[in-house]
Design an enzyme around this catalytic site. Structure first.
Site, PDB file in Angstrom:
ATOM      1  N   SER A 204      69.766  44.617  77.206  1.00 39.91           N
ATOM      2  CA  SER A 204      70.667  45.426  76.371  1.00 39.91           C
ATOM      3  C   SER A 204      69.884  46.412  75.509  1.00 39.91           C
ATOM      4  CB  SER A 204      71.497  44.514  75.467  1.00 39.91           C
ATOM      5  OG  SER A 204      72.170  43.543  76.231  1.00 39.91           O
TER       6      SER A 204
HETATM    7  N1  SAH Z   1      70.574  38.895  77.202  1.00 37.31           N
HETATM    8  C1  SAH Z   1      69.829  39.594  78.230  1.00 37.31           C
HETATM    9  C2  SAH Z   1      70.591  40.720  78.909  1.00 37.31           C
HETATM   10  C3  SAH Z   1      71.857  40.284  79.494  1.00 37.31           C
HETATM   11  S1  SAH Z   1      72.348  41.040  81.000  1.00 37.31           S
HETATM   12  C4  SAH Z   1      68.533  40.139  77.700  1.00 37.31           C
HETATM   13  O1  SAH Z   1      68.271  40.054  76.492  1.00 37.31           O
HETATM   14  O2  SAH Z   1      67.740  40.665  78.503  1.00 37.31           O
HETATM   15  C5  SAH Z   1      73.493  39.776  81.451  1.00 37.31           C
HETATM   16  C6  SAH Z   1      72.866  38.610  82.126  1.00 37.31           C
HETATM   17  O3  SAH Z   1      73.888  37.637  82.310  1.00 37.31           O
HETATM   18  C7  SAH Z   1      72.332  38.941  83.512  1.00 37.31           C
HETATM   19  O4  SAH Z   1      70.998  38.535  83.609  1.00 37.31           O
HETATM   20  C8  SAH Z   1      73.251  38.122  84.436  1.00 37.31           C
HETATM   21  O5  SAH Z   1      72.600  37.660  85.601  1.00 37.31           O
HETATM   22  C9  SAH Z   1      73.670  36.987  83.539  1.00 37.31           C
HETATM   23  N2  SAH Z   1      74.910  36.290  83.912  1.00 37.31           N
HETATM   24  C10 SAH Z   1      76.026  36.818  84.472  1.00 37.31           C
HETATM   25  N3  SAH Z   1      76.957  35.860  84.643  1.00 37.31           N
HETATM   26  C11 SAH Z   1      76.423  34.704  84.171  1.00 37.31           C
HETATM   27  C12 SAH Z   1      76.887  33.358  84.086  1.00 37.31           C
HETATM   28  N4  SAH Z   1      78.112  32.980  84.509  1.00 37.31           N
HETATM   29  N5  SAH Z   1      76.060  32.432  83.555  1.00 37.31           N
HETATM   30  C13 SAH Z   1      74.826  32.751  83.125  1.00 37.31           C
HETATM   31  N6  SAH Z   1      74.322  33.999  83.197  1.00 37.31           N
HETATM   32  C14 SAH Z   1      75.114  34.973  83.700  1.00 37.31           C
END
Ligand code: SAH
Length: 248
Positions: free
Chosen positions: A97
Site C-alpha cells: 500500500s
Molecule cells: N499489507 C500488505 C499489502 C496488502 S495487499 C503490505 O503491507 O505489503 C493485499 C494482500 O492480501 C495480498 O498480498 C493478497 O494476496 C492478500 N490476501 C487477499 N485475500 C486474502 C485472504 N483471504 N487471506 C489472507 N490474505 C489475503
C-alpha cells in the site's frame, strides 16, 4: 576516515594483500553507511510531506513510519520508488500500500504497546512491521503461499520477533489466537467477514476497506463496546480484492 586508519597501519607493516582487502572492506562499509543515511533522509521526507502534511498526528505511527525500512519491503525493480507517494507492485498481482494509507490505517487502529493485532493480507510484511513497532504482538495471514514465505523470511531477518505469520485464508481470522484488540484487513470485500467481528476484543477496533472490490471501497472502522458493534464509514480507497481459498 577512522575506518581507513586500520588498513594504513597494516600497510606500514608491509602486508599488502591484507591491507588491500581491508581498504576494500572499509570503502564498502562507508558506502553502505552513506546509502543508509540517504535512505533515512528519504524516509523522513516521506513522513513529513506525505503523512504529517496530510494530518496524521499519532506519535507512535509517525515514529514507526520513520523507522521501518520500506525499501527492504519492495522488489529490487521498485527500489527507486520505495519512498514514493503510491502503492507498488510486489508480484502475484498484489501491491504494497501507499505509505499514507499504511499510516492512516495504523492511526485509525489506535495502536498501543499493550495491544494484540491481527492483520489479514501480509503482502510484503510492511504494514505488519509498522504495527509491530508499536503494539505488543502482530498475527498476520497471507493467502498467496510465495508471498507468505517471502514476508515471513524478511520479517525474521529484520528481527521482528513479535510478528507471527502464517499462510491461509484470513476470512476465517485466527480463532486460536483471538481475541484481538486490533484487526486490520488490507484487502477489499463487499462485507466484513463475520468471524473477524467475532474475534474482535471488547474495546477493539477493526479497520477494513469495504465496497465493490472491482472499483472503489470505503474504509470502515468497527468498534466493539459491551459486545455491541458500531460502524463508521470514512474515506474512499482502492485495495486489491480479498480472495477465498477454493475448497471453502
Ligand atoms: N499489507 C500488505 C499489502 C496488502 S495487499 C503490505 O503491507 O505489503 C493485499 C494482500 O492480501 C495480498 O498480498 C493478497 O494476496 C492478500 N490476501 C487477499 N485475500 C486474502 C485472504 N483471504 N487471506 C489472507 N490474505 C489475503
Amino acid at each position: 576516515a577512522r575506518a581507513l586508519l586500520a588498513p594504513c597501519l597494516y600497510l606500514r607493516s608491509g602486508d599488502a594483500l591484507k591491507s588491500l582487502l581491508l581498504i576494500l572492506f572499509s570503502v564498502c562499509l562507508l558506502q553502505f553507511q552513506k546509502d543508509d543515511a540517504r535512505l533515512a533522509r528519504e524516509r523522513n521526507r516521506m513522513v513529513q510531506t506525505q503523512i504529517v502534511a496530510r494530518g496524521i498526528t499519532d506519535p507512535g505511527t509517525l515514529r514507526a513510519m520513520d523507522h521501518v525500512p520500506r525499501h527492504l519491503f519492495v522488489p529490487s525493480s521498485q527500489l527507486k520508488d520505495a519512498y514514493s507517494d503510491r502503492p507498488l507492485p510486489i508480484g502475484y498481482s498484489q501491491t504494497i500500500s501507499q505509505p499514507f494509507i499504511v499510516a492512516y490505517m495504523t492511526q485509525l487502529a489506535r495502536p498501543a504497546k499493550d495491544k494484540k493485532a491481527l492483520e489479514i493480507g501480509t503482502g510484503s510484511g510492511y504494514q505488519a512491521a509498522v504495527l509491530a513497532e508499536i503494539v505488543d504482538s502482530v498475527f498476520t495471514i497471507e493467502i498467496v503461499p510465495e508471498l507468505a514465505i517471502e514476508a515471513s523470511t524478511r520479517l525474521k531477518m529484520l528481527g521482528y520477533g513479535n510478528i507471527i505469520s502464517k499462510y491461509g485464508d484470513g476470512y476465517k481470522g485466527w480463532p486460536e489466537k483471538a481475541p484481538f484488540d486490533i484487526i486490520l484487513v488490507t484487502a477489499a470485500a463487499d462485507h466484513i467477514p463475520e468471524p473477524l467481528k467475532e474475534q474482535l476484543a471488547e474495546g477493539g477496533r477493526l479497520v477494513m476497506p469495504v465496497g465493490d472490490p472491482a472499483t472503489v471501497q470505503y474504509l470502515i472502522v468497527l468498534t466493539k463496546r459491551k459486545g455491541r458493534i458500531t460502524e463508521q464509514r470514512l474515506e474512499p480507497v482502492r485495495f486489491v480484492p480479498l480472495k477465498r481459498l477454493k475448497q471453502q
